[in-house]
Design an enzyme around this catalytic site. Structure first.
Site, PDB file in Angstrom:
ATOM      1  CG  HIS A  70      -1.492   6.402  -9.611  1.00  0.00           C
ATOM      2  ND1 HIS A  70      -1.404   5.191  -8.960  1.00  0.00           N
ATOM      3  CD2 HIS A  70      -2.435   6.246 -10.577  1.00  0.00           C
ATOM      4  CE1 HIS A  70      -2.257   4.335  -9.513  1.00  0.00           C
ATOM      5  NE2 HIS A  70      -2.895   4.946 -10.501  1.00  0.00           N
TER       6      HIS A  70
ATOM      7  CG  HIS B 286      -7.396   6.529  -9.621  1.00  0.00           C
ATOM      8  ND1 HIS B 286      -8.287   5.928 -10.485  1.00  0.00           N
ATOM      9  CD2 HIS B 286      -6.244   5.831  -9.740  1.00  0.00           C
ATOM     10  CE1 HIS B 286      -7.696   4.909 -11.083  1.00  0.00           C
ATOM     11  NE2 HIS B 286      -6.450   4.833 -10.654  1.00  0.00           N
TER      12      HIS B 286
HETATM   13  P1  AMP Z   1      -5.118   2.299 -11.960  1.00  0.00           P
HETATM   14  O1  AMP Z   1      -4.372   1.184 -12.605  1.00  0.00           O
HETATM   15  O2  AMP Z   1      -4.572   3.650 -12.304  1.00  0.00           O
HETATM   16  O3  AMP Z   1      -6.609   2.177 -12.184  1.00  0.00           O
HETATM   17  O4  AMP Z   1      -4.800   2.160 -10.418  1.00  0.00           O
HETATM   18  C1  AMP Z   1      -5.682   1.609  -9.492  1.00  0.00           C
HETATM   19  C2  AMP Z   1      -4.923   1.582  -8.193  1.00  0.00           C
HETATM   20  O5  AMP Z   1      -5.854   1.305  -7.167  1.00  0.00           O
HETATM   21  C3  AMP Z   1      -3.843   0.497  -8.126  1.00  0.00           C
HETATM   22  O6  AMP Z   1      -2.574   1.122  -7.872  1.00  0.00           O
HETATM   23  C4  AMP Z   1      -4.283  -0.381  -6.963  1.00  0.00           C
HETATM   24  O7  AMP Z   1      -3.213  -0.850  -6.180  1.00  0.00           O
HETATM   25  C5  AMP Z   1      -5.192   0.559  -6.172  1.00  0.00           C
HETATM   26  N1  AMP Z   1      -6.201  -0.108  -5.367  1.00  0.00           N
HETATM   27  C6  AMP Z   1      -7.053  -1.088  -5.763  1.00  0.00           C
HETATM   28  N2  AMP Z   1      -7.830  -1.455  -4.731  1.00  0.00           N
HETATM   29  C7  AMP Z   1      -7.486  -0.688  -3.667  1.00  0.00           C
HETATM   30  C8  AMP Z   1      -7.915  -0.589  -2.324  1.00  0.00           C
HETATM   31  N3  AMP Z   1      -8.888  -1.362  -1.836  1.00  0.00           N
HETATM   32  N4  AMP Z   1      -7.317   0.331  -1.514  1.00  0.00           N
HETATM   33  C9  AMP Z   1      -6.346   1.117  -1.998  1.00  0.00           C
HETATM   34  N5  AMP Z   1      -5.877   1.076  -3.253  1.00  0.00           N
HETATM   35  C10 AMP Z   1      -6.436   0.188  -4.086  1.00  0.00           C
END
Ligand code: AMP
Length: 133
Positions: A100, A98
């Site tokens: 950001h 993903h």
């Molecule tokens: P990473 O640390 O790059 O793996 O980021 C994962 C991101 O996913 C974090 O910024 C979380 O806030 C986001 N996240 C986790 N669960 C959800 C959810 N159910 N809906 C939207 N974002 C989420």
């Protein structure tokens, strides 16, 4: 076990969806660093950038570009931070590719990176040798 993003893609848990096609979706991050913080998520699970086909990465960044434009027009963002946490060592919590995108406004005071460090004598050239592709 499914990643949280697989459950979102399957509609098993709710999300605020901004975009969807066969390759990826874009949703609002549930714990934003700034309001409008968006994630562009691959539909297939690739743990890291290195695991994903080039065309998937290229397509996802074409969607990042659209989201960036929308943040500038709709949110009057002055800029964005675009980044990928790529493996747990880099802070990746969800092992599912993903990107950001965080809207930024002049003077918002957000900071994501530590201060710069310095190379020792000759070290920069050695890193260049190690990393040249
Ligand atoms: P990473 O640390 O790059 O793996 O980021 C994962 C991101 O996913 C974090 O910024 C979380 O806030 C986001 N996240 C986790 N669960 C959800 C959810 N159910 N809906 C939207 N974002 C989420």
């Amino acid at each position: 076990m499914s990643t949280v993003f697989e459950m979102i893609i399957a509609g098993e848990i709710p999300s605020v969806k901004l975009y969807e096609d066969d390759v990826c979706i874009a949703i609002l991050d549930i714990a934003p660093k700034a309001k409008g913080h968006t994630l562009v998520i691959s539909k297939k699970v690739y743990p890291t950038v290195s695991d994903a086909p080039d065309e998937v990465i290229a397509h996802m960044f074409s969607i990042v570009k659209k989201i960036d434009g929308k943040m500038r027009s709709a949110l009057k963002a002055d800029g964005t931070n675009v980044f990928i946490n790529n493996s747990p060592a880099s802070g990746q919590e969800v092992p599912h590719l993903h990107i950001h995108i965080i809207p930024r406004h002049e003077g918002d005071g957000l900071s994501f990176f530590p201060p710069s460090i310095k190379y020792d004598e000759g070290e920069m050239a050695r890193f260049g040798e190690q990393l040249r592709i």
